[in-house]
Write an enzyme that holds these catalytic residues in place. Sequence first.
Site, PDB file in Angstrom:
ATOM      1  N   GLY A 106      16.311   4.520   6.343  1.00 50.89           N
ATOM      2  CA  GLY A 106      14.995   5.063   6.667  1.00 50.89           C
ATOM      3  C   GLY A 106      15.062   5.661   8.051  1.00 50.89           C
TER       4      GLY A 106
ATOM      5  CD  GLU B 263      23.522   6.444   1.329  1.00 52.95           C
ATOM      6  OE1 GLU B 263      24.272   5.469   1.492  1.00 52.95           O
ATOM      7  OE2 GLU B 263      22.554   6.703   2.070  1.00 52.95           O
TER       8      GLU B 263
ATOM      9  CB  CYS C   9      21.206   2.706   7.202  1.00 54.75           C
ATOM     10  SG  CYS C   9      20.993   3.463   8.822  1.00 54.75           S
ATOM     11  CE1 TYR C  10      13.358   0.431   9.593  1.00 54.79           C
ATOM     12  CE2 TYR C  10      13.026   0.000   7.247  1.00 54.79           C
ATOM     13  CZ  TYR C  10      12.568  -0.056   8.558  1.00 54.79           C
ATOM     14  OH  TYR C  10      11.352  -0.611   8.830  1.00 54.79           O
TER      15      TYR C  10
ATOM     16  CB  SER D 229      13.757  28.427 -19.122  1.00 52.48           C
ATOM     17  OG  SER D 229      14.819  27.494 -18.976  1.00 52.48           O
TER      18      SER D 229
ATOM     19  N   GLY E 201      17.665  27.676 -19.821  1.00 50.56           N
ATOM     20  CA  GLY E 201      18.363  26.723 -18.955  1.00 50.56           C
ATOM     21  C   GLY E 201      18.676  25.413 -19.672  1.00 50.56           C
ATOM     22  CB  VAL E 202      20.836  22.555 -18.600  1.00 49.59           C
ATOM     23  CG1 VAL E 202      21.467  21.364 -19.277  1.00 49.59           C
ATOM     24  CG2 VAL E 202      21.873  23.474 -18.028  1.00 49.59           C
ATOM     25  CG  ASP E 203      16.846  20.951 -16.540  1.00 53.09           C
ATOM     26  OD1 ASP E 203      18.021  20.561 -16.690  1.00 53.09           O
ATOM     27  OD2 ASP E 203      16.370  21.288 -15.447  1.00 53.09           O
ATOM     28  CB  SER E 204      13.657  24.070 -21.346  1.00 60.40           C
ATOM     29  OG  SER E 204      14.534  25.176 -21.304  1.00 60.40           O
TER      30      SER E 204
ATOM     31  CG  HIS F 169      23.848   6.380   5.457  1.00 57.51           C
ATOM     32  ND1 HIS F 169      22.663   6.206   4.781  1.00 57.51           N
ATOM     33  CD2 HIS F 169      23.531   6.434   6.765  1.00 57.51           C
ATOM     34  CE1 HIS F 169      21.667   6.157   5.639  1.00 57.51           C
ATOM     35  NE2 HIS F 169      22.161   6.290   6.854  1.00 57.51           N
TER      36      HIS F 169
ATOM     37  CE  LYS G 229      20.522  21.385 -14.143  1.00 57.88           C
ATOM     38  NZ  LYS G 229      19.211  22.040 -14.195  1.00 57.88           N
TER      39      LYS G 229
END
Length: 528
Positions: free
Chosen positions: A64, A179, A91-92, A232, A234-237, A177, A383
């Site tokens: 944070g 990550e 961290c925080y 669209s 695209g991948v998501d739709s 960190h 994604k």
Amino acid sequence: MTDSKQATATNHRPVLVVDFGAQYAQLIARRVREARIYSEVVPHTATVEEIRAKNPAALVLSGGPSSVYAEGAPELRPELLDLGIPVFGICYGFQAMTHALGGTVANTGDREYGRTDLNVNGGVLHDGLEATHKVWMSHGDAVHAAPEGFTVTASSAGAPVAAFECAERSMAGVQYHPEVLHSPHGQEVLTRFLTEIAGIEQNWTAANIADELVEAVRAQIGPEGRAICGLSGGVDSAVAAALVQRAIGDRLTCVFVDHGLLRAGEREQVERDFVAATGAKLVTVHEQDAFLSKLAGVTDPEAKRKAIGAEFIRSFERAVAGVLESAPEGSSVDFLVQGTLYPDVVESGGGSGTANIKSHHNVGGLPDDVEFELVEPLRLLFKDEVRAVGRQLGLPQEIVSRQPFPGPGLGIRIIGEVTAERLETLRAADLIARTELTAAGLDEEIWQCPVVLLADVRSVGVQGDGRTYGHPVVLRPVSSEDAMTADWTRIPYDVLERISTRITNEVADVNRVVLDCTSKPPGTIEWE
Ligand code: XMP
């Protein structure tokens, strides 16, 4: 639109990332899932009851921006440490947990920022790693004494206690960190906590949840319900629609607005490949002329975006009205499918809300008595996980691994007014660049490669027997993790040469190909 019980059930106990306001909370959740363990983000304001209700397998306290001593510092609810749930502080989060458990956090004022040497002396988290290795630090305060019962297992120049562990309580923490990619062993350390200290099994994969998601959609829509979904390209739709199609078959109608700003082959990909892979019922509306007339004379990028966005809503509404009219007598269409992803959900206020209806999907203008309930089967996925689900559903590789492409399409890759001829020119150049980059095996390395037509610029060339006065196109290949920052991709010279030769030979009106070698920042990825 009405609120909905979202079709996103999953049977996996989550690792909850408690978000203390770091920009890293989502990234931590993604890293946990990379360890094949399911994870969600919750705000630090979540109550103990809300957290307990999710039956978490562990808690990860994120970093944070604040010092634990700062006024208004986000509070760690101390009761969370008494639930018998494994806890990992970062961290925080590490400092907040120290503070709550009776250790000492010193407000030294000494900042430690960037790549730092971590000195390891035992413990499970860093077992087998070099005694001194690099980690990414970003802190002001430092832990000076670990809580009772905790063993200090690492230190750095600015953090006498840079990691600690307590096997009995299944708790641990690190000052750095893990990550971020700048901590090269971070993923291993996080995984060690999850598997060895918290004892969680690694059995989450996005591909395996396709069936669960289909079941959840079926339960949400019910045996009679009908749904529509805007595709669209695209991948998501595409993946969202494929899941819903599998759940309710022909009771789903997909709508595809061809605005004429697509790249070569994209409409065909939806009309032919997507339909062949899913059997989905598809309505395409051809609106090229409507969009071109709205773009006539428009050169300002934001004005283009506004014109395209507004026309898109109108086209979509007209198409939806057509679908509603042709629905069987006595039936209604009650559900609107959207490809909302987890990052959108987190950014719009966390996993529980419904505040994430994007304005361009708000189909105002429909008859007043029509209300849609949202179906968002991807709202817990990142994604890369959406791609895995898409593969599981048998969607073609070209759709599943498609690189990002902006909603306004080629409209913002023509610098100057958008016309039918200019679109043809850009489409031809773009197709050559894409074909050659794919043939060279660069699709993975490249996040996306806009090809931009400088339609308002002319330069002198010599082609064939004479002088030409044509337009340049720009290649803008970028490598990125999330499009927030990007580097320009070092494409091999021979590939650049092939692209340049082919474009200048094969595309009328283009006599020059130039390479954009600007990182982001300072340049954005798109030119407009
Ligand atoms: P920039 O140019 O801001 O792009 O570095 C970052 C990412 O966003 C995409 N992009 C858009 N996507 N509508 C979209 O749907 C837009 O108006 C738009 N502008 C940029 C861009 O392709 C890149 O992936």
